[in-house]
Motif scaffolding. Sequence first.
Motif, PDB file in Angstrom:
ATOM      1  N   MET A 143       4.764  -0.429  -1.719  1.00  0.00           N
ATOM      2  CA  MET A 143       4.567  -0.449  -3.173  1.00  0.00           C
ATOM      3  C   MET A 143       4.319   0.932  -3.779  1.00  0.00           C
ATOM      4  O   MET A 143       4.913   1.266  -4.820  1.00  0.00           O
ATOM      5  CB  MET A 143       3.435  -1.403  -3.566  1.00  0.00           C
ATOM      6  CG  MET A 143       3.943  -2.782  -3.926  1.00  0.00           C
ATOM      7  SD  MET A 143       2.630  -3.959  -4.174  1.00  0.00           S
ATOM      8  CE  MET A 143       1.820  -3.278  -5.598  1.00  0.00           C
ATOM      9  N   PRO A 144       3.486   1.774  -3.184  1.00  0.00           N
ATOM     10  CA  PRO A 144       3.279   3.100  -3.808  1.00  0.00           C
ATOM     11  C   PRO A 144       4.581   3.889  -3.923  1.00  0.00           C
ATOM     12  O   PRO A 144       4.805   4.578  -4.923  1.00  0.00           O
ATOM     13  CB  PRO A 144       2.300   3.790  -2.851  1.00  0.00           C
ATOM     14  CG  PRO A 144       1.577   2.671  -2.166  1.00  0.00           C
ATOM     15  CD  PRO A 144       2.587   1.565  -2.040  1.00  0.00           C
ATOM     16  N   ARG A 164       7.596   2.594  -4.229  1.00  0.00           N
ATOM     17  CA  ARG A 164       8.413   1.962  -5.272  1.00  0.00           C
ATOM     18  C   ARG A 164       7.871   2.314  -6.654  1.00  0.00           C
ATOM     19  O   ARG A 164       8.630   2.627  -7.572  1.00  0.00           O
ATOM     20  CB  ARG A 164       8.425   0.446  -5.068  1.00  0.00           C
ATOM     21  CG  ARG A 164       9.141   0.043  -3.785  1.00  0.00           C
ATOM     22  CD  ARG A 164       8.925  -1.435  -3.474  1.00  0.00           C
ATOM     23  NE  ARG A 164       9.239  -2.265  -4.606  1.00  0.00           N
ATOM     24  CZ  ARG A 164       8.560  -3.377  -4.933  1.00  0.00           C
ATOM     25  NH1 ARG A 164       7.539  -3.766  -4.212  1.00  0.00           N
ATOM     26  NH2 ARG A 164       8.908  -4.098  -5.973  1.00  0.00           N
ATOM     27  N   HIS A 165       6.552   2.253  -6.788  1.00  0.00           N
ATOM     28  CA  HIS A 165       5.950   2.592  -8.078  1.00  0.00           C
ATOM     29  C   HIS A 165       6.299   4.020  -8.491  1.00  0.00           C
ATOM     30  O   HIS A 165       6.716   4.278  -9.617  1.00  0.00           O
ATOM     31  CB  HIS A 165       4.424   2.472  -7.995  1.00  0.00           C
ATOM     32  CG  HIS A 165       3.907   1.141  -8.443  1.00  0.00           C
ATOM     33  ND1 HIS A 165       4.053   0.702  -9.729  1.00  0.00           N
ATOM     34  CD2 HIS A 165       3.232   0.171  -7.791  1.00  0.00           C
ATOM     35  CE1 HIS A 165       3.510  -0.496  -9.844  1.00  0.00           C
ATOM     36  NE2 HIS A 165       3.001  -0.851  -8.684  1.00  0.00           N
ATOM     37  N   LEU A 166       6.104   4.932  -7.550  1.00  0.00           N
ATOM     38  CA  LEU A 166       6.312   6.342  -7.888  1.00  0.00           C
ATOM     39  C   LEU A 166       7.770   6.612  -8.233  1.00  0.00           C
ATOM     40  O   LEU A 166       8.074   7.337  -9.181  1.00  0.00           O
ATOM     41  CB  LEU A 166       5.865   7.230  -6.723  1.00  0.00           C
ATOM     42  CG  LEU A 166       4.350   7.434  -6.622  1.00  0.00           C
ATOM     43  CD1 LEU A 166       3.986   8.087  -5.309  1.00  0.00           C
ATOM     44  CD2 LEU A 166       3.831   8.290  -7.774  1.00  0.00           C
ATOM     45  N   ALA A 171       9.962   4.478  -9.382  1.00  0.00           N
ATOM     46  CA  ALA A 171      10.240   3.871 -10.692  1.00  0.00           C
ATOM     47  C   ALA A 171       9.688   4.762 -11.805  1.00  0.00           C
ATOM     48  O   ALA A 171      10.330   4.953 -12.840  1.00  0.00           O
ATOM     49  CB  ALA A 171       9.630   2.472 -10.762  1.00  0.00           C
ATOM     50  N   GLU A 172       8.493   5.302 -11.585  1.00  0.00           N
ATOM     51  CA  GLU A 172       7.865   6.172 -12.591  1.00  0.00           C
ATOM     52  C   GLU A 172       8.706   7.406 -12.877  1.00  0.00           C
ATOM     53  O   GLU A 172       8.797   7.864 -14.008  1.00  0.00           O
ATOM     54  CB  GLU A 172       6.519   6.651 -12.067  1.00  0.00           C
ATOM     55  CG  GLU A 172       5.349   5.820 -12.496  1.00  0.00           C
ATOM     56  CD  GLU A 172       4.074   6.330 -11.858  1.00  0.00           C
ATOM     57  OE1 GLU A 172       3.269   5.482 -11.498  1.00  0.00           O
ATOM     58  OE2 GLU A 172       3.906   7.558 -11.683  1.00  0.00           O
ATOM     59  N   TRP A 200      16.559  -2.308  -1.380  1.00  0.00           N
ATOM     60  CA  TRP A 200      16.029  -2.345  -2.753  1.00  0.00           C
ATOM     61  C   TRP A 200      16.835  -1.407  -3.649  1.00  0.00           C
ATOM     62  O   TRP A 200      17.256  -1.773  -4.754  1.00  0.00           O
ATOM     63  CB  TRP A 200      14.558  -1.935  -2.705  1.00  0.00           C
ATOM     64  CG  TRP A 200      13.884  -1.765  -4.033  1.00  0.00           C
ATOM     65  CD1 TRP A 200      13.739  -2.709  -5.001  1.00  0.00           C
ATOM     66  CD2 TRP A 200      13.262  -0.570  -4.523  1.00  0.00           C
ATOM     67  NE1 TRP A 200      13.056  -2.174  -6.060  1.00  0.00           N
ATOM     68  CE2 TRP A 200      12.739  -0.874  -5.805  1.00  0.00           C
ATOM     69  CE3 TRP A 200      13.060   0.702  -4.011  1.00  0.00           C
ATOM     70  CZ2 TRP A 200      12.052   0.069  -6.572  1.00  0.00           C
ATOM     71  CZ3 TRP A 200      12.369   1.638  -4.780  1.00  0.00           C
ATOM     72  CH2 TRP A 200      11.878   1.317  -6.043  1.00  0.00           C
ATOM     73  N   LEU A 234      -1.613  10.644   1.271  1.00  0.00           N
ATOM     74  CA  LEU A 234      -1.100  11.057  -0.029  1.00  0.00           C
ATOM     75  C   LEU A 234       0.411  10.908  -0.059  1.00  0.00           C
ATOM     76  O   LEU A 234       1.085  11.208   0.936  1.00  0.00           O
ATOM     77  CB  LEU A 234      -1.432  12.532  -0.286  1.00  0.00           C
ATOM     78  CG  LEU A 234      -2.867  12.878  -0.667  1.00  0.00           C
ATOM     79  CD1 LEU A 234      -3.015  14.383  -0.777  1.00  0.00           C
ATOM     80  CD2 LEU A 234      -3.231  12.214  -1.985  1.00  0.00           C
ATOM     81  N   THR A 237      -2.637   8.390  -4.083  1.00  0.00           N
ATOM     82  CA  THR A 237      -3.420   8.243  -2.864  1.00  0.00           C
ATOM     83  C   THR A 237      -3.108   6.888  -2.234  1.00  0.00           C
ATOM     84  O   THR A 237      -3.101   5.868  -2.929  1.00  0.00           O
ATOM     85  CB  THR A 237      -4.926   8.297  -3.203  1.00  0.00           C
ATOM     86  OG1 THR A 237      -5.138   9.433  -4.039  1.00  0.00           O
ATOM     87  CG2 THR A 237      -5.774   8.428  -1.951  1.00  0.00           C
ATOM     88  N   GLU A 296      -3.479  -7.657  -0.381  1.00  0.00           N
ATOM     89  CA  GLU A 296      -2.496  -7.766  -1.457  1.00  0.00           C
ATOM     90  C   GLU A 296      -1.644  -9.013  -1.283  1.00  0.00           C
ATOM     91  O   GLU A 296      -1.362  -9.735  -2.232  1.00  0.00           O
ATOM     92  CB  GLU A 296      -1.572  -6.535  -1.453  1.00  0.00           C
ATOM     93  CG  GLU A 296      -2.205  -5.302  -2.029  1.00  0.00           C
ATOM     94  CD  GLU A 296      -2.494  -5.465  -3.502  1.00  0.00           C
ATOM     95  OE1 GLU A 296      -1.589  -5.857  -4.244  1.00  0.00           O
ATOM     96  OE2 GLU A 296      -3.643  -5.220  -3.905  1.00  0.00           O
ATOM     97  N   HIS A 310      -1.262 -12.565  -3.713  1.00  0.00           N
ATOM     98  CA  HIS A 310      -0.007 -12.889  -4.426  1.00  0.00           C
ATOM     99  C   HIS A 310       0.900 -13.704  -3.512  1.00  0.00           C
ATOM    100  O   HIS A 310       1.898 -13.202  -3.004  1.00  0.00           O
ATOM    101  CB  HIS A 310       0.703 -11.601  -4.873  1.00  0.00           C
ATOM    102  CG  HIS A 310      -0.147 -10.720  -5.713  1.00  0.00           C
ATOM    103  ND1 HIS A 310      -0.834  -9.644  -5.224  1.00  0.00           N
ATOM    104  CD2 HIS A 310      -0.457 -10.776  -7.027  1.00  0.00           C
ATOM    105  CE1 HIS A 310      -1.522  -9.068  -6.199  1.00  0.00           C
ATOM    106  NE2 HIS A 310      -1.309  -9.735  -7.294  1.00  0.00           N
ATOM    107  N   VAL A 332      12.603  -9.812  -6.222  1.00  0.00           N
ATOM    108  CA  VAL A 332      13.058  -8.433  -5.985  1.00  0.00           C
ATOM    109  C   VAL A 332      13.120  -8.175  -4.475  1.00  0.00           C
ATOM    110  O   VAL A 332      14.072  -7.575  -3.958  1.00  0.00           O
ATOM    111  CB  VAL A 332      12.136  -7.413  -6.695  1.00  0.00           C
ATOM    112  CG1 VAL A 332      12.558  -5.984  -6.373  1.00  0.00           C
ATOM    113  CG2 VAL A 332      12.176  -7.637  -8.204  1.00  0.00           C
TER     114      VAL A 332
END
Lengths: 313, 507
Positions: free
Chosen positions: A176-177, A179-181, A183-184, A216, A261, A279, A291, A295, A301
């Motif tokens: 997830m980190p 993917r988040h980054l 996407a950001e 993905w 990191l 982090t 997590e 959920h 996805v």
Amino acid sequence: MAEVAGALDRLRREEERLATRTSVVNLVVVSSDPEAAERTRCAMRRLGHRHPGRTLALVLQHDQHDHIDASVELHQVQADGRTIWWEEVVLSVGGRVCRHLDSLVSPLLLHELPVVAWYPSELPARDDPLAASAQALLVDARWAGEQEGGAHRAIPALVGLSRRRVIVDLSWKRLMPWRHLLAELFEPELLRPFVEGVRSVEVTAHDGPAHLLAGWLMDRLGVPSAAITLRVTRHAAVRVVAEYRGQRATFTVARPTDARLVLARVDLDGTLHTRRLATLPEHGLSWSLAEALSHLERDPVYEHALHAALGLG
Amino acid sequence: MAPEDLAPNPLAEGLEGERRSPPLALVIFGASGDLTSRKILPALERLARRRALSPNLVVVGVARSDMDDAQFRELALKVVPDPSPAWEDLVASFRYVAGDYTDPTTFDRLGQVLADLDQGAGTAGNRLYYLATVPGLFGPVARSLARAGLSRAPREGGFARLVIEKPFGRDLASARELDGELHGAFEERQLYRIDHYLGKETVQNVLALRFANTIFEPVWNRRYVDHVQVTVAESLGVGHRGGFYETAGALRDIVQNHVMQVLGLTLMEPPATVEAKDIRDEKVKALRSIVIPAPETVAADVVRAQYDAGWVDGEYVVGYREEEDVSPDSTTETFVAMRLEVDNWRWAGVPVYVRTGKRLPKRFTEVALQFQRVPHLSFATSQSRDLLPDALVVRIQPDEGITLRFGAKVPGQAFAVRTVSMDFSYGAAFMEESPDAYERLLLDAMVGDPTLFIRSDEVDQSWRIVEPVLRAFEDDSVPLARYEAGTWGPPESDRLLARDGRRWGAF
């Protein structure tokens, strides 16, 4: 099993706050790999206070001798001044009973609560009755990718499972980190148009998670498998090269060292444009498990990423 | 390119479950003040740590203190112990505008900074103004923002929102006056009035308990409920806030806002949806149903008291009049108990008792519904001597959870029945790190979810209910009772319920 249930009752009777118990889940762990079973128990010990309930760890010994050995433990955790209890039952089983695990598990479940079956190493067979009775299956593409046949065998098996059951992949949670980054990085107006001009993608990670990440990106960005390079390494990294109106942007998300990191950056025509840091949580397995348990639902996805990963050959 | 012309970000799909702020400039007025350091910046750090902030969010501090960007960044790093790398990243973009709030050039310079950020930092014309200033500046700052053309988003699809903290006026008239000032500069939909109580998970859990279950709502009415009690108890005194407290008192500080909000959620009808408008409409309807205390009944239905010296938590504490910045002949109330009535189909005839006070034996907030006794008790009196009426208690703080009290058979040969309690501890079931109230509300304001913010008509209704009590306190028609610190208030508080044959629940 009546003896085991009796032992649990006796332990409960001795506990301080007999009248109050808060439980939210039955977690059934199935593994024939003693090391994997121990890893899961360690993760649960860190997590027990977050998802109190009953853990049934089934350690399968594939010998001919029919046997069941059981141990029962009641754990107490102090959190924010509260005492939280959770129970752990370890059953070492061998012989024919390995094919009838549901008969072992059913009498020991807290009946009013959901059942989550966790397969930390090998994936369950299609007709596994225990898997069929669970509300959700926890799997781990990384551990599955380390088994014989690697990701090439694990990915189709995961696709097959996901068609019939709710599966929650701990590797997907741990990614997830990244993917988040990533996407950001595409969020700013200036960089958004590059999503439609991806030329190449390089993914490095363990066998399994690397396929999930690549799948993905193939699914979300419409990248053909020919534009994907996969490499197996210890820490995950993604590098996406895209073009838009004559400009070339490189989007990178990587964990460069053992430090917890993740570094994300965009280079526009060779010049650093954006830089972000995130982090990673301590105790990755416990975190991803927490997590996952929070959920327990289908993730379209993830399912699309799995399907796309089939095309990686 | 306008935001609506942007292609969607395909990588963001599936990640929406984690709420994230849009790109925006968060402008904090009072940036060098206590509220900013104690609450707002730490809440922002937690949001940054869990990556709930857009990379295109920039904080702009505005205050009178003479600081530059670098000094403001230094302050932001200093007030957060053990800052995360994400916080250090975010702080590196902080901007600061020094200036007087009454000086138009302050707002011109702010406007220039915001325009620059839209251009260079991708804040997309979105602004969230947070007024961490004294209440007296709410109106003037709002007016100055409007005058400088900053109360509207500079581009289609953007937003400009204004967050203010309680108190929202000192009484009905001043609340309406404040609203008039704010509405002269911003539309109601742009205003986010914070009562941090509503940011608490367990306050929100009142909604989940009532409307996500079938077992509670059927008994949540006059047919089964005997009466409702709301207690907001504090063990602390006024500390260094004596000066402020002298101008406020327990009625303004707690009852008008926190208690009324909790009552609104407890008494409201089921909303059509959990959309902000529907929930707030129902809360307002519930508050409108509370009977305004008549001047001639206030003395009988309201208790007003002040604490004297006593012992709390094993320590001797001084009386209110000996506290710092408190007048030695102060008549400010530190304790209020009230009996309210609700005039609607659901609650007619069910009294609502409310109490709040400082220097009580312990800190807790709870809502208790005491149910009626069974119409006929089949057991012999000797077998059910200690049986209390059933009760459902929603504990809001500190040990958040729900207690259901009911009768159960005592094991043994005899058929004796005794009261037991079944305890659900919210934290023991969900050890998720609950966001702190500021963290939750700040993110809500960023994403534009006004559900947990107070609408103008809610403020109005709350003042309408407490206004006659305020007047009665002012003209001394409710005598000021006294209580020893470390007790549950004056005897008058117990008598308020005793005359109805009830007592404050030892829940």
